[in-house]
Every structure is written in C-alpha cells, then in structure tokens.
Design an enzyme around this catalytic site. Sequence first.
Site, PDB file in Angstrom:
ATOM      1  N   SER A 105       0.853  -1.138  -0.024  1.00 22.40           N
ATOM      2  CA  SER A 105      -0.130   0.020  -0.073  1.00 22.40           C
ATOM      3  C   SER A 105       0.945   1.268   0.009  1.00 22.40           C
ATOM      4  O   SER A 105       0.243   2.097  -0.224  1.00 22.40           O
ATOM      5  CB  SER A 105      -0.929   0.059   1.226  1.00 22.40           C
ATOM      6  OG  SER A 105      -0.248   0.131   2.536  1.00 22.40           O
ATOM      7  N   HIS A 165      -3.782  -4.333  -5.015  1.00 21.97           N
ATOM      8  CA  HIS A 165      -3.727  -3.723  -3.605  1.00 21.97           C
ATOM      9  C   HIS A 165      -5.265  -3.859  -3.133  1.00 21.97           C
ATOM     10  O   HIS A 165      -6.162  -3.253  -3.462  1.00 21.97           O
ATOM     11  CB  HIS A 165      -3.415  -2.171  -3.660  1.00 21.97           C
ATOM     12  CG  HIS A 165      -3.737  -1.483  -2.133  1.00 21.97           C
ATOM     13  ND1 HIS A 165      -4.025  -0.342  -2.313  1.00 21.97           N
ATOM     14  CD2 HIS A 165      -3.405  -2.040  -0.947  1.00 21.97           C
ATOM     15  CE1 HIS A 165      -4.058   0.068  -0.791  1.00 21.97           C
ATOM     16  NE2 HIS A 165      -3.852  -0.963  -0.274  1.00 21.97           N
ATOM     17  N   GLU A 217      -6.942  -2.258  -6.154  1.00 21.40           N
ATOM     18  CA  GLU A 217      -6.374  -1.444  -7.119  1.00 21.40           C
ATOM     19  C   GLU A 217      -5.194  -2.185  -7.696  1.00 21.40           C
ATOM     20  O   GLU A 217      -4.273  -2.800  -7.200  1.00 21.40           O
ATOM     21  CB  GLU A 217      -5.624  -0.120  -6.222  1.00 21.40           C
ATOM     22  CG  GLU A 217      -6.547   1.002  -5.805  1.00 21.40           C
ATOM     23  CD  GLU A 217      -5.731   2.013  -4.942  1.00 21.40           C
ATOM     24  OE1 GLU A 217      -6.299   3.126  -4.971  1.00 21.40           O
ATOM     25  OE2 GLU A 217      -4.997   1.378  -4.105  1.00 21.40           O
ATOM     26  N   ASN A 277      -4.963   6.292  -1.579  1.00 26.94           N
ATOM     27  CA  ASN A 277      -4.115   6.996  -0.452  1.00 26.94           C
ATOM     28  C   ASN A 277      -3.820   8.141  -0.916  1.00 26.94           C
ATOM     29  O   ASN A 277      -3.135   8.809  -0.008  1.00 26.94           O
ATOM     30  CB  ASN A 277      -2.990   6.001   0.068  1.00 26.94           C
ATOM     31  CG  ASN A 277      -3.599   4.996   0.765  1.00 26.94           C
ATOM     32  OD1 ASN A 277      -4.625   5.429   1.777  1.00 26.94           O
ATOM     33  ND2 ASN A 277      -3.133   3.617   1.125  1.00 26.94           N
TER      34      ASN A 277
END
Length: 504
Positions: A123, A144, A156, A194
């Site tokens: 991540s 991810h 992802e 993120n």
Amino acid sequence: MTALDLSSPVAVVGTGTMGQGIAQVALVAGHPVRLHDAAPGRAREAADAIGARLDRLVEKGRLTAADRDAARARLLPVDELIGLVGCALVVEAVLERLDVKQELLRALEDVVSDDCLLATNTSSLSVTAIGGALRVPGRFVGLHFFNPAPLLPLVEVVSGFATEVSYATRAYETARAWGKTPVACADTPGFIVNRIARPFYAEAFAVYESQGADPATIDAVLRESGGFRMGAFELTDLIGQDVNESVTHSVWRSFFQDVRFTPSLAQRRLVESGRLGRKSGRGWYDYRDGAERPEPHTAEPAEPPAYVVAEGGLGPASELLALIREAGIEVREEDEDEGTRLVLPGGGQLVLADGQTSVEFHDVVYFDLALDYRTAPRVALSHCQDTSARTVAEATGLFQALGKKVSVIGDVPGMIVARTVARIIDLAHDAVAKGVATEEDIDTAMRSGVNYPLGPFEWNRRLGRGWAGSLLEELHEREPSGRYAPSLALGRHAYASDKREDTP
C-alpha cells in the site's frame, strides 16, 4: 489475457491479516490456494483461521456447508517456497520493506514459471521499485486489496513502469472474476485512494490545529453535513494513528515533500504519546472503560428571522431557498449577477463558504457546504469576534428552522466540508492529468475504497466547474504556502468548460 481459470492454483505468501483475507477471496472464488509463511507453522495456523471464518460464513447463511468443505479441500499450507511450483498467480503480503519483498520475489522466480503472474499487495511502496529486482519484471503488478479483503470490494490494479499490459489485464480480469471491483492505475505514490484521500485527514487536522473546532465537532460536520461515513478523527482512531501517519509520510516523502501532502504535527504528537487510537485505548478519543464520548458543539435554540433577502441563486446551496420557503420564512429575491448571499433582517449577511474569512467583511456569517441541504441533519457556521450577535442568532435560527443542528466554529477560511471537498476534487483532476487513472476509476475507487458519498468528479459536476478552483484560489491567497494552489489540471478543466459554453 482473460481471468485465470478456476483450476489454476493461486498462492499467497505472508499470512497476516491481509494475506489470510486475500487467500480467502481466491479460495471462495473457486481456486486451489496455497499458503506460505517464512515463520514455521504460521501457514498451518492461517489455514485453520481461514477455515474458522468459512465456518462462520456457513453459520450466517452466506456459504453452504458443501462449498465450505470443497474450499477447505482446496486450501494447502506449504512450508517451503518449492511448494508453489505450478502456481499461476502468487500474491505477496509480507512486511512493508522493499528489501524483504525484493528478496522474496527473487526467490519466487527460481520456483515459478516465467509466465506466472506475480503480485504485491503493498500500500505504500513503489511497485516499480519492488519489481526492479525481477528477471522478468513485465509479469509483476500491484494488487492492492483493502482491509478486510473478503468484505471490501475495491482492488487497485497497479501497473509498474515495466509491467506489460497483458499481465495487468489478466490481474484486472481475475480480480473482477473474484467478485471484486478493480480499478486500473499507474504506479504513483499512494496509488488512487491513499493519494486522493489525504486532504480528508489533513484539512480536518488543520482546522483543529488552528483552533477552529474540536475533533468531535469536526467529525460531526463531516458526517452530518458532508455525508462522509465517518469523520477524520474517528476514522484515524479506527485505522490506527501510527498506520495513518505512516501512509501520509510515505506519500509526502515519495512526492519529494510536496506541501500538498504535508503531515500533521498534531497527529505526530499523538503518535509520539502512544495514543494510537482504538487499539491502544486512546487516540483523538478515549476508548477506555467508562470514558464518555465528547459531544459536538451544538448551538442553543435561536429565533429564526421573519424573512431573508436572496441576492443571487446561492450556487451549490440553491436548494436552501426552497427549504426556507417550506419552513414558512419569506424569501425576497433580488437580481444580482454575482450575488450568492442571503441578507438577514438585521443587515448581516449569510454566505456560503468561499475560502475567505468573516473578519474581512462587515457583519458576515459563513455557512459550510453540505452534500444535500435537504437531508443534512447538521450545518456549520463560522464568524469572527466582530460579527454582531444579532446576525449570528438570526443565521443560527434560520438553519434551526430548517430542522438542522447548528455547529458554530471559528473563522476558518473554507470551513470544514468545503475546503476538504475542494482539495479532493483538485487532487483527482491532477491525478487524471498525470495519467494515474481515469475519472471513472477514480470515482469508483473513492466510493468503494473509502465510502465517500460521491466521487470527486461527481462532486465537481454537482458543485459547478469553477467552484473548487475559486475556493482554492481564495485559500491560497490567505495561506500562500502552495498547499492550496489549484492545480493546472483543475484550471484547464474550468477554462475548457468556459469555452464549450461560449461556443455557439
């Protein structure tokens, strides 16, 4: 390439929470699954833990006993990497350290075939950097998953610099065949979620650090006005302050300390003090036995004004005019080309958050952005010490007459929801312009990955093409550090929209 055939074995290396979750997803989808962990006996323990979760799924009626038994028969813990021979996909979910992951992948290449799809669940690390250790880096991708992997839909699918399109496509289609919601993105710090979610935390912390409001009030406004599932303080307490701060620092460092991603000093102090959130018993809030949850600031009842004068249509808050009329308050409309305010009987003005501050004007109260003014149970107001008590009371009474709780915060430019949404919209446009992902995938990622009520581009269409850029420009003028400077991509979007509208 299409999705992996269900007969193809899938391996997961690293059997912590994420590794077990990914293995369970592949297992329930129908694949033979092999588990490996460097710690002796850990793979067997993980297999037992997965079996117990399958039992609970049967108890809840989400899985048949026959399907559980078949899944258990397909699950194989292996003690050595050589046991992964013949696997079509290996996902590593080991320690978030570049050297550890690279060493593992080099060892895997000695075991699996050259067309085996290799993936990382990282991540925070660069997929490109991890894959740089491989002899065949073209078959390496990021997959991810979000925690808990069996429950959260988003995956992802990250293409590193050397990833071949065919392997990225295979990974994408496999995730979709597993019942997940895949989104494709380039290898950029933070990937999609993120990266674009940083302002959700950062702006809440900034309002707190400027003493604009306390955590309980900020959280309540984000939930009850902004429509977010959780506020930033309660969410980071759930995630873990150390984990959340680590991701923020990783993104900030990876972008060469870009001021837009600057970490919070208040959060740093929290981590230094050992207040990591729910897991330590204390974070922004106290979770120890007997501790009381602080209540958000809610204004005392006030009398509503007899009427308001609407100068302009209130832009994104235009729905308020109908709500005010429905509440039995007279709305007197005056044509103003640039007017976006309500004038109260005492002469004070009520203005939608625009990035400016109340102290700059005579007798102004700002109100925050809401996802839906009709259904929002709370609205925030802000004013300075020079704002008249009558104007504050009339503004408070007006929203209370609409059935809203009112939280009065400090004279914070952009308030809470407005500045947060504007920055999320800006980072999303910047990401598209830099080839990170498509608008559709970004909207999907933010809704599915972090439960945002709208994707950034959905929000932008609702608010109007120039709204976010205008608010950020005002914020930038008041804090010229670069944190709020709107991206070139957002400006181009607004200009392009202008030209389309001007075309006969």
